[in-house]
Design an enzyme around this catalytic site. Structure first.
Site, PDB file in Angstrom:
ATOM      1  N   SER A  75      81.373  12.437  67.761  1.00 43.36           N
ATOM      2  CA  SER A  75      82.500  12.521  68.696  1.00 43.36           C
ATOM      3  C   SER A  75      83.327  11.233  68.704  1.00 43.36           C
ATOM      4  CB  SER A  75      81.985  12.791  70.110  1.00 43.36           C
ATOM      5  OG  SER A  75      81.180  13.952  70.133  1.00 43.36           O
TER       6      SER A  75
HETATM    7  N1  SAH Z   1      77.019  14.043  70.201  1.00 40.73           N
HETATM    8  C1  SAH Z   1      77.175  14.266  68.800  1.00 40.73           C
HETATM    9  C2  SAH Z   1      78.223  15.332  68.567  1.00 40.73           C
HETATM   10  C3  SAH Z   1      77.886  16.172  67.406  1.00 40.73           C
HETATM   11  S1  SAH Z   1      78.957  17.552  67.166  1.00 40.73           S
HETATM   12  C4  SAH Z   1      77.565  12.993  68.088  1.00 40.73           C
HETATM   13  O1  SAH Z   1      78.267  12.168  68.690  1.00 40.73           O
HETATM   14  O2  SAH Z   1      77.210  12.820  66.932  1.00 40.73           O
HETATM   15  C5  SAH Z   1      78.101  18.820  68.032  1.00 40.73           C
HETATM   16  C6  SAH Z   1      76.687  19.107  67.629  1.00 40.73           C
HETATM   17  O3  SAH Z   1      76.274  20.280  68.334  1.00 40.73           O
HETATM   18  C7  SAH Z   1      76.475  19.401  66.152  1.00 40.73           C
HETATM   19  O4  SAH Z   1      75.476  18.559  65.654  1.00 40.73           O
HETATM   20  C8  SAH Z   1      76.014  20.867  66.137  1.00 40.73           C
HETATM   21  O5  SAH Z   1      75.091  21.157  65.116  1.00 40.73           O
HETATM   22  C9  SAH Z   1      75.402  21.003  67.517  1.00 40.73           C
HETATM   23  N2  SAH Z   1      75.296  22.380  67.986  1.00 40.73           N
HETATM   24  C10 SAH Z   1      76.166  23.397  67.826  1.00 40.73           C
HETATM   25  N3  SAH Z   1      75.707  24.511  68.431  1.00 40.73           N
HETATM   26  C11 SAH Z   1      74.493  24.186  68.979  1.00 40.73           C
HETATM   27  C12 SAH Z   1      73.511  24.905  69.729  1.00 40.73           C
HETATM   28  N4  SAH Z   1      73.657  26.196  70.051  1.00 40.73           N
HETATM   29  N5  SAH Z   1      72.410  24.242  70.126  1.00 40.73           N
HETATM   30  C13 SAH Z   1      72.219  22.937  69.820  1.00 40.73           C
HETATM   31  N6  SAH Z   1      73.109  22.207  69.120  1.00 40.73           N
HETATM   32  C14 SAH Z   1      74.232  22.825  68.704  1.00 40.73           C
END
Ligand code: SAH
Length: 218
Positions: free
Chosen positions: A69
């Protein structure tokens, strides 16, 4: 702070400090959050080839069509999450790179984080071990279900967008607790939802762009 430092040019503490000043200029004023963001080495959470861009205020790719993010969004959500709130237990949905997880680990006693993609789950664990972070528990699973075994949470932060607020997450929010969640299909809004003890209040913060929260088939 338990972090190792990496004093090499573009990824040095001074570069991080410039990011902190950018966040301040964009309206982030929570000193605790700014201080933690000045210390967590974001370049450690992206591919080496992207390390030079780790302290720009941008989202960056982390593979599997996912992104780390944007620092401004991390700062905004985290500031709202801890404002007028208890900081014992927090649940994060969407571990991704583990960067937001590392920020939370410095502000909450205990962090629980859920990720559906196995390889991201594994690399986030190894990063946080290397950074000596000991107060985080990781789950490879479907964030729509939350992590009921450890409820209730003072804070819940969802870092991918569902079309609607998942009911299971509301159920796991402690009375007085807050959830930060982007909601919507193509266009999304960031909401803060508060459990008042006899119901929920919802406030719009601002329009945002997140990757979708995808239900897992397990
Ligand atoms: N906080 C993270 C943001 C990653 S993007 C960072 O700063 O790196 C969002 C993440 O949510 C991705 O890794 C994706 O795989 C995860 N995601 C998507 N759907 C999901 C679900 N149903 N359960 C758990 N994680 C999920």
């Amino acid at each position: 702070m338990p972090y190792r430092d990496f004093p090499n040019g573009m990824t040095s503490p001074r570069t991080r400090q410039r990011l902190v000043e950018q966040l301040r200029a964009k309206g982030i004023d929570n000193e605790k959050v700014l201080s933690v963001m000045g210390q967590v080495p974001r370049h450690f959470f992206v591919d080496e080839a992207l390390a030079r861009r780790a302290y720009d205020d941008d989202a960056l790719p982390i593979g599997h069509s996912q992104t780390i993010s944007q620092p401004y969004i991390v700062a905004l959500m985290t500031s709202e999450l801890i404002r007028d709130n208890q900081t014992r237990k927090v649940l994060e949905i969407g571990t991704g790179s583990g960067y937001q997880t590392a920020i939370l680990s410095q502000l909450f006693d205990q962090v629980f984080t859920v990720e559906r993609i196995a390889s991201l789950y594994k690399s986030a664990i190894s990063r946080l071990i290397k950074l000596n972070v000991g107060n985080v528990r990781f789950l490879h699973g479907d964030g729509y279900r939350g992590w009921p075994e450890h409820q209730p949470y003072d804070g819940i932060i969802v870092t991918a967008a569902p079309a609607e607020v998942p009911y299971a997450l509301l159920e796991q929010l402690a009375p007085g607790g807050k959830m930060l969640i982007p909601v919507g299909d193509k266009e999304q809004n960031l909401y803060v939802i508060r459990n008042t003890g006899d119901g929920f209040t919802q406030r719009l913060i601002e329009p945002v762009r997140f990757v979708p929260l995808i239900p897992s088939r397990q």
